[in-house]
Design a protein around this motif. Structure first.
Motif, short mmCIF file in Angstrom:
data_model
loop_
_atom_site.label_atom_id
_atom_site.label_comp_id
_atom_site.label_asym_id
_atom_site.label_seq_id
_atom_site.Cartn_x
_atom_site.Cartn_y
_atom_site.Cartn_z
N MET A 145 0.87 -1.26 0.08
CA MET A 145 -0.08 -0.07 0.05
C MET A 145 0.93 1.19 -0.07
O MET A 145 1.70 1.37 0.67
N PRO A 146 0.67 2.25 -0.86
CA PRO A 146 1.52 3.53 -0.82
C PRO A 146 1.17 4.14 0.56
O PRO A 146 0.39 3.85 1.15
N GLU A 147 2.48 4.94 0.73
CA GLU A 147 2.53 5.51 2.17
C GLU A 147 1.07 6.36 2.54
O GLU A 147 0.35 6.31 3.76
N VAL A 148 0.79 7.07 1.47
CA VAL A 148 -0.37 8.00 1.62
C VAL A 148 -1.50 7.43 2.21
O VAL A 148 -2.49 7.83 2.87
N ASP A 149 -1.68 6.33 1.15
CA ASP A 149 -3.12 5.36 1.39
C ASP A 149 -2.85 4.93 3.03
O ASP A 149 -4.09 4.90 3.80
N ARG A 150 -1.79 4.40 3.29
CA ARG A 150 -1.85 3.81 4.63
C ARG A 150 -2.05 4.82 5.82
O ARG A 150 -2.85 4.44 6.74
N ARG A 151 -1.42 6.07 5.50
CA ARG A 151 -1.66 6.92 6.47
C ARG A 151 -3.38 7.30 6.43
O ARG A 151 -3.91 7.32 7.67
N ALA A 152 -3.86 7.47 5.25
CA ALA A 152 -5.32 7.76 5.23
C ALA A 152 -6.13 6.83 5.92
O ALA A 152 -7.16 6.81 6.60
N ALA A 153 -5.75 5.33 5.51
CA ALA A 153 -6.52 4.28 6.15
C ALA A 153 -6.23 4.08 7.85
O ALA A 153 -7.11 4.01 8.43
#
Ligand code: 5GP
Length: 298
Positions: free
Chosen positions: A1-9
């Motif tokens: 998972m890309p970093e931004v997606d991980r943070r959003a999740a």
């Protein structure tokens, strides 16, 4: 998972945990009734209520401690890992019956709710509302004022109060409307304020079948109102229902489809989403959301 997606999740997960904690707190404080939380969880699988574990839910109820929990789960036939939204049909019925009994023993009654039933044209708001009224005639269904002309079979004071532009202006300036909006870019529609207030004062649940602009205004005026968004089982099904409605010209239908697209996009502003795949089922879910104890009228 890309970093931004991980943070959003991760952020979304934290927000959901907080929201769950808030529901449990409101149960423990008695601000919400257990049957109300269950009603939302059963109506909308996306609602935060649906993601609460059965064990956490039951433990939030005053007087249900760890010792009572296990036998209760066994009685309900529910595994402790289940979340409210994951319960099967019979488990839901058993839990609701238990909660009604629990509440009546403790003198807890559901507050009658003001429910706004909105959703795209053709989704079946009118049919669901009619089904509710059939079974529970004490529900107050608001009759709106409108500047559009009556369709064949419609009568003044029953389907709508049919008024002209000047009369509608007068209703606005004298503050007699709880909300009003121009719908489908053509006519104005509005909810007379007084009958809604009177019904709520009399302890009657109130149903408003209005558009999304109106629903937003009601929430601002009465934050305790519950906004229910009725969803079609699928987009194709909605188009089919709209096109087979013989009352409108092709231009009207095109305008309605355009409005429906915009309206569907607004569903996440609503408190609860109910899929209208079956009128009886959708009506029952909305009845629970109105704080009506079906069993006491059986
Ligand atoms: P129709 O003309 O087909 O009866 O209704 C058109 C649309 O107007 C429906 O989507 C209905 O929800 C909406 N509507 C009816 N009454 C009201 C009202 O009082 N206020 C608002 N905002 N919309 C309404």
């Amino acid at each position: 998972m890309p970093e931004v997606d991980r943070r959003a999740a991760a952020r979304a997960a934290v927000a959901k945990r907080r929201a769950r904690a808030e529901v449990k707190r409101s149960l423990a404080r008695g601000e919400r009734t257990p049957s109300d939380v269950a009603a939302v969880a059963f109506a909308d699988s996306q609602a935060v209520e649906a993601s609460i574990r059965i064990t956490e839910f039951l433990k939030s109820l005053p007087a249900i401690g760890a010792t009572k929990l296990e036998p209760l789960l066994q009685r309900l036939g529910v595994s402790p890992v289940k979340r409210l939204g994951g319960l099967g049909k019979h488990q839901r019925t058993a839990l609701m019956a238990f909660l009604r009994d629990y509440q009546s023993r403790r003198g807890i009654t559901d507050r009658p709710q003001l429910v706004v039933l909105a959703g795209p044209a053709g989704v079946g708001k009118g049919t669901v509302a009619a089904r509710i009224l059939e079974s529970f005639p004490f529900v107050h269904l608001s009759v709106s004022a409108t500047t559009r002309s009556p369709r064949p079979g419609e009568s003044d004071g029953v389907n709508y109060y049919f008024v002209d532009e000047d009369e509608f202006d007068a209703l606005i300036t004298s503050d007699q409307l709880l909300e009003w909006a121009t719908v489908h870019k053509t006519h104005r529609y509005g909810t007379p304020r007084r009958p809604v207030e009177t019904a709520l004062e009399d302890g009657r649940p109130v149903l408003l079948e209005i558009d999304i602009q109106g629903a937003r205004q009601v929430k601002l005026a009465m934050p305790e109102a519950r906004l229910v968004f009725l969803l079609p089982p699928s987009w194709d099904e909605l188009v089919r229902r709209l096109v087979t409605r013989a009352t409108e010209s092709p231009e009207d239908q095109a305008r309605r489809l355009e409005t429906a697209t915009q309206e569907l996009a607004a569903q996440h502003e609503f408190d609860v989403r109910v899929v209208n795949d079956d009128v009886t089922r959708a009506a029952e879910l909305v009845v629970d959301l109105m704080g009506i104890n079906k069993e006491s009228y059986a």
